[in-house]
Design a protein around this motif. Structure first.
Motif, PDB file in Angstrom:
ATOM      1  N   THR A  86      47.711   5.627  21.696  1.00 52.91           N
ATOM      2  CA  THR A  86      47.089   5.647  23.018  1.00 52.91           C
ATOM      3  C   THR A  86      45.687   6.236  22.974  1.00 52.91           C
ATOM      4  N   ALA A  95      55.269   3.687  25.550  1.00 52.09           N
ATOM      5  CA  ALA A  95      54.424   3.440  24.383  1.00 52.09           C
ATOM      6  C   ALA A  95      55.277   3.162  23.149  1.00 52.09           C
ATOM      7  N   VAL A 151      52.656   8.274  19.627  1.00 54.25           N
ATOM      8  CA  VAL A 151      52.178   7.877  20.960  1.00 54.25           C
ATOM      9  C   VAL A 151      50.708   8.242  21.107  1.00 54.25           C
ATOM     10  N   ARG A 152      50.372   9.463  20.672  1.00 53.33           N
ATOM     11  CA  ARG A 152      48.992   9.911  20.774  1.00 53.33           C
ATOM     12  C   ARG A 152      48.091   9.016  19.923  1.00 53.33           C
ATOM     13  N   GLU A 205      50.619  13.592  30.110  1.00 54.94           N
ATOM     14  CA  GLU A 205      50.543  12.134  30.167  1.00 54.94           C
ATOM     15  C   GLU A 205      51.209  11.511  28.929  1.00 54.94           C
ATOM     16  N   VAL A 206      50.997  12.171  27.818  1.00 59.10           N
ATOM     17  CA  VAL A 206      51.604  11.662  26.588  1.00 59.10           C
ATOM     18  C   VAL A 206      53.124  11.633  26.727  1.00 59.10           C
ATOM     19  N   MET A 243      54.187   8.943  28.977  1.00 60.07           N
ATOM     20  CA  MET A 243      54.014   7.598  28.439  1.00 60.07           C
ATOM     21  C   MET A 243      54.859   7.330  27.206  1.00 60.07           C
ATOM     22  N   GLU A 244      55.455   8.383  26.710  1.00 60.07           N
ATOM     23  CA  GLU A 244      56.138   8.290  25.417  1.00 60.07           C
ATOM     24  C   GLU A 244      57.085   7.100  25.342  1.00 60.07           C
ATOM     25  N   GLU A 261      56.807  -0.300  23.313  1.00 56.73           N
ATOM     26  CA  GLU A 261      55.804  -1.341  23.058  1.00 56.73           C
ATOM     27  C   GLU A 261      55.447  -1.404  21.566  1.00 56.73           C
ATOM     28  N   THR A 262      55.216  -0.224  20.970  1.00 60.45           N
ATOM     29  CA  THR A 262      54.880  -0.165  19.544  1.00 60.45           C
ATOM     30  C   THR A 262      56.013  -0.736  18.711  1.00 60.45           C
ATOM     31  N   LEU A 272      44.438  11.246  26.385  1.00 61.48           N
ATOM     32  CA  LEU A 272      45.527  11.608  27.296  1.00 61.48           C
ATOM     33  C   LEU A 272      45.875  13.092  27.192  1.00 61.48           C
ATOM     34  N   ILE A 281      44.729  -1.021  19.962  1.00 64.27           N
ATOM     35  CA  ILE A 281      44.132   0.304  20.109  1.00 64.27           C
ATOM     36  C   ILE A 281      42.724   0.373  19.536  1.00 64.27           C
TER      37      ILE A 281
END
Lengths: 212, 658
Positions: A98, A114, A94-95, A106-107, A110-111, A117-118, A102, A35
């Protein structure tokens, strides 16, 4: 009660905390690269507790529902790793990872991705570091996102039957001026924990030498 | 960094800056080169030769002066740093070459290369010995005093807390706890233990007490909070700094104390109520006494007048010729009836004022009640069921049987009048032992005669006045208002008492308590009326009376009955007559209350002259002289004024025939 053969001594706890700290430091470094911002991760303390106690520890601290990223690991010691956040913190995280560009929609969209992945970055770093420092290898499943309360996440058995133990780690995040707290829990059965304890002792002996 | 500093001057400057900042040394651990570079302060602290500073030391030197107990811990932490952990922050003891133990805070970080491989581990040592001691003192103070500390910065989600703080709230020990975790232990309805600014104005002080439910065992405890609100200098925010401690025991003691105080109030209230009750009872008794004296006095004077009236009418009736106008005879009869009613009235007044002459005898209450059943059936309407219940175990009492019958009849009539639609009347007798407390009767054995109805009952205001003379709930002309007064007077005069309980709609219960009599007392037979009331001229009677009219009437009446009669206006004249007579006087009839010499004094002197002389007192107002505790003395007979000729005849005859 924690059985004698898996109760960690102070030094073992210190050693495990340091090992996990190396893991989260690596994770922080990976996240920073992902990030492009400073990410601080630290594990201030660690405990071995029963599932029930772990559920209570979380519910004592978190009123909201929880969200967790889960990965199972297999090797000389096997179990299930959980990275847990209060659900209210999830979108925040998430925010944070990312960036601020966003939209709210979108957040939300993508939650899941994301988080997975995190969680993967953090859990992978921790487990890989543990394996590495303890000179063993572990295999891991792909991450899965779960929601629930402490009892459901820790699969607390209401019948009170014998259950495994939980390696419970507090974890502090600091990303983009946001403070997010979370937990890492490693659910292991007693033989796995006993193996972990043995490996920790080997590690300590190698580091401390005659000073132990 | 010392190594990077380059020149001696820069070294010197850096050292000054670090010293000013409280640093006791800095290090630079070359991970790849396995060499430890230290500054002069560090070297001095460890007692290392300062000439080697430029060349560095073996890395193991780092652990050399660390206290053996702390060394393993620090070795592990450093191992972590060398493996890539990012932050180092540890406290440990360093033993100086002089043997002094200092607490150091080591703070460091790991520097990574582009491949994330650890390059250098650098850091600073700060002497925290002073702070450690303070912390130690604080820790001991906290654990010894059971005091937990907290610090909360405005806007933060977590609160810095001490271990003791967590223990007090039954939470898992941690350095930081979420605000809501702490506030969730507080019982519902209480304020937040750690107030958030958004809740509104902050209090000036953190003083407060909170009821909490401990997180671990669920126990309810009282926690006190004390502390300060500290505002940031720039006015942007504040910090809450404070302590908590358990005050459950104090709270419990307080509650116990308060309960004691409250029951004390209750006890005082009960005492006051009892006192008020006693005062009320005393006031009532005094009222009854005063009314009694008044009515007694009036009755006495009326009796004298009635004696004359009745006697005179009697005399006139006897002397009126059969040929006379029948209206004269009718008028005389009417006058006699009126006078008799007046006499009955004064008699009742005397009964109430406890001055009626009583003639107590041993009475079997059970027999007495049985004997009354006919009378009661006649008096009480058929719509009322009468039940009389007294078992054979009821004690004997000592009372005037006629007056007792009278009293029971009175109560029964009252009960009847309270049940115009019919009902049930129950008269029972049972033994009762009084402890002597909570009433005006002395301790002892009593027989309780209860008259219970299920009639209309009375309210409290009525109950308070039922014993007052002339108080009546009956329609005008239907009752004198003297019934219960008489019963009251009789019970008191007999050494007992009376209780009444009633509620509107649920009937009335009157309990007459009469003292248990001497068990050995033999039941007297009812008095026998003499078959022949007339006298003989051989029988001499001396009449002593200070009231001329009454004396004249008595003398006339006795002469008419055929006796020889002597008369005297006072005791001295009477004694003269007794001494001077050849023929003995057979009977002395004397008033009780007379000037100069009372009836009983006269009787005493008379007995010295004529031993065994019969004495009949006449009185409208029996006095202590002949009354002993409301009863007639042994061998004394009394004729109540006003008396009719028949009554006088019967009494005189009875005494002479003994």
């Amino acid at each position: 009660m924690i059985p004698e053969q898996v109760a960690l001594t102070e030094l073992e706890r210190d050693a495990l905390t340091e090992i996990v700290n190396i893991g989260v430091s690596r994770a922080a470094s990976s996240l920073r690269k992902m990030i492009g911002e400073q990410v601080l991760l630290s594990v201030p303390s660690i405990e071995v507790v029963s599932h029930r106690r772990a559920a209570r520890l979380i519910s004592e601290r978190e009123v909201a529902e929880l969200i967790a990223v889960r990965q199972d690991f297999r090797g000389p010691f096997s179990g299930r790793a959980l990275l847990i956040f209060p659900e209210t913190n999830s979108l925040e995280l998430v925010r944070a990872v990312t960036g601020g560009e966003l939209s709210a929609e979108e957040v939300v969209e993508m939650e899941h991705e994301a988080l997975a992945e995190t969680g993967n970055v953090i859990l992978n770093s921790c487990l890989a570091t543990m394996a590495n420092m303890l000179k063993r290898s572990l295999t891991m499943t792909i991450p899965e996102v779960l929601r629930g309360n402490g009892a459901t996440l820790f699969e607390v058995d209401e019948s009170g039957a014998e259950e495994g133990l939980v390696l419970f780690l507090y974890i502090d995040f600091a990303v983009r001026m946001r403070d997010i707290r979370g937990y890492i829990a490693m659910l292991m059965d007693i033989p796995s924990l006993a193996t972990l304890k043995e490996l920790l002792d080997e590690f300590i002996a190698s580091v401390v030498g005659d000073d132990a | 960094m010392a190594r990077a500093a380059g020149s001696a001057l820069n070294d010197e400057q850096l050292r000054a800056v670090l010293a000013a900042a409280g640093a006791s040394g800095s290090w630079d651990w070359d991970i790849a080169g396995e060499r430890l570079f230290l500054d002069a302060s560090f070297a001095e602290l460890y007692g290392l030769p300062t000439d080697q500073i430029r060349d560095g030391f073996p890395t193991a030197t780092f652990f050399r002066s660390i206290h053996p107990e702390d060394r393993p811990r620090i070795r592990i932490a450093v191992a972590g740093m060398l493996a890539g952990a990012s932050l180092f922050s540890k406290e440990f003891r360093v033993v100086t070459p002089a043997g002094k133990v200092l607490w150091m805070h080591g703070r460091g970080q790991c520097h990574l290369d582009a491949d994330d491989e650890p390059l250098r581990f650098t850091g600073l040592l700060v002497d925290v010995t002073e702070r450690k001691r303070t912390e130690e003192r604080l820790r001991i103070a906290q654990s010894a005093g059971g005091v937990g500390t907290f610090e909360y910065n405005d806007g933060f989600a977590t609160v810095s807390v001490s271990t003791e703080f967590c223990v007090l709230l039954g939470l898992h020990p941690a350095d930081r706890l979420p605000l809501r975790t702490i506030n969730s232990v507080v019982s519902e309805g209480e304020l937040a233990l750690i107030p958030e600014g958004v809740q509104g104005a902050l209090p000036d002080t953190l003083a407060g007490e909170f009821l909490i439910r401990r997180g671990d065992d669920g126990e309810l405890r009282w926690i006190a909070r004390r502390g300060e609100v500290q505002y940031e200098a720039d006015g942007t925010g504040y910090r809450l700094l404070g302590v908590i401690y358990d005050v459950t025991n104090a709270k419990r003691q307080e509650a116990t104390l308060r309960e004691l105080a409250e029951t004390l109030e209750q006890r005082v209230a009960a005492e006051v109520a009892e006192r008020q009750h006693a005062e009320e009872a005393l006031r009532q008794a005094q009222k009854m006494e005063a009314v009694g004296q008044l009515t007694g006095g009036i009755a006495h004077d009326f009796n004298n007048l009635l004696t004359i009236i009745i006697g005179s009418i009697d005399m006139a009736s006897r002397r009126v010729a059969p040929s006379a106008d029948p209206r004269v005879r009718r008028s005389l009869e009417q006058a006699m009836k009126g006078a008799e009613r007046a006499a009955a009235l004064t008699h009742r007044l005397l009964a109430f004022s406890r001055r009626q002459p009583l003639d107590p005898r041993a009475v079997n209450v059970r027999d007495l009640l049985e004997g009354m059943s006919d009378l009661l059936s006649r008096t009480i309407t058929e719509a009322i069921a009468i039940a009389i219940d007294a078992n054979s175990g009821v004690w004997m009492i000592e009372a005037d049987p006629h007056q007792l019958e009278n009293a029971i009849l009175n109560l029964a009539v009252n009960a009847r009048d309270a049940m115009p639609e019919g009902g049930s009347l129950r008269i029972t007798a049972r033994n009762a032992v009084h402890s002597g407390t909570g009433g005006d009767m002395p301790a002892g054995d009593y027989v309780a005669i209860e008259v219970v109805d299920n009639g209309v009952g009375m309210d409290e205001a009525t109950l308070a006045k039922v014993f007052d003379p002339f108080f009546t709930t009956k329609d005008v002309g239907k009752g004198t208002g003297l019934g219960l007064s008489m019963v009251y007077g009789f019970a008191k005069q007999s050494g007992g008492g009376i209780d009444i309980a009633s509620e509107p709609g649920s009937g009335t219960r009157v309990v007459l308590h009469l003292p248990r009599g001497d068990a050995s007392a033999v039941e007297d037979q009812a008095y026998h009326p003499a078959a022949e009331d007339f006298g003989r001229p051989s029988e001499t009677i001396l009449v002593v009376e200070d009231d001329d009219d009454v004396r004249r009437y008595a003398v006339g009446a006795l002469c008419d009955l055929g006796y020889r009669v002597l008369e005297a206006a006072d005791g001295f004249a009477a004694l003269d007559l007794l001494r001077g007579r050849d023929r003995p006087v057979d009977l002395l009839v004397t008033d009780v209350v007379m000037p100069r010499m009372s009836g009983s004094e006269l009787a005493q002197s008379a007995h010295e002259i004529v031993p065994g002389l019969g004495v009949l007192y006449t009185s409208g107002y029996p006095h202590d002289a002949i009354m002993h505790e409301g009863r007639l003395g042994e061998g004394v007979e009394l004729l109540s004024k006003p008396f009719t000729m028949q009554a006088l005849a019967a009494k005189v005859r009875e005494l002479l025939d003994r």
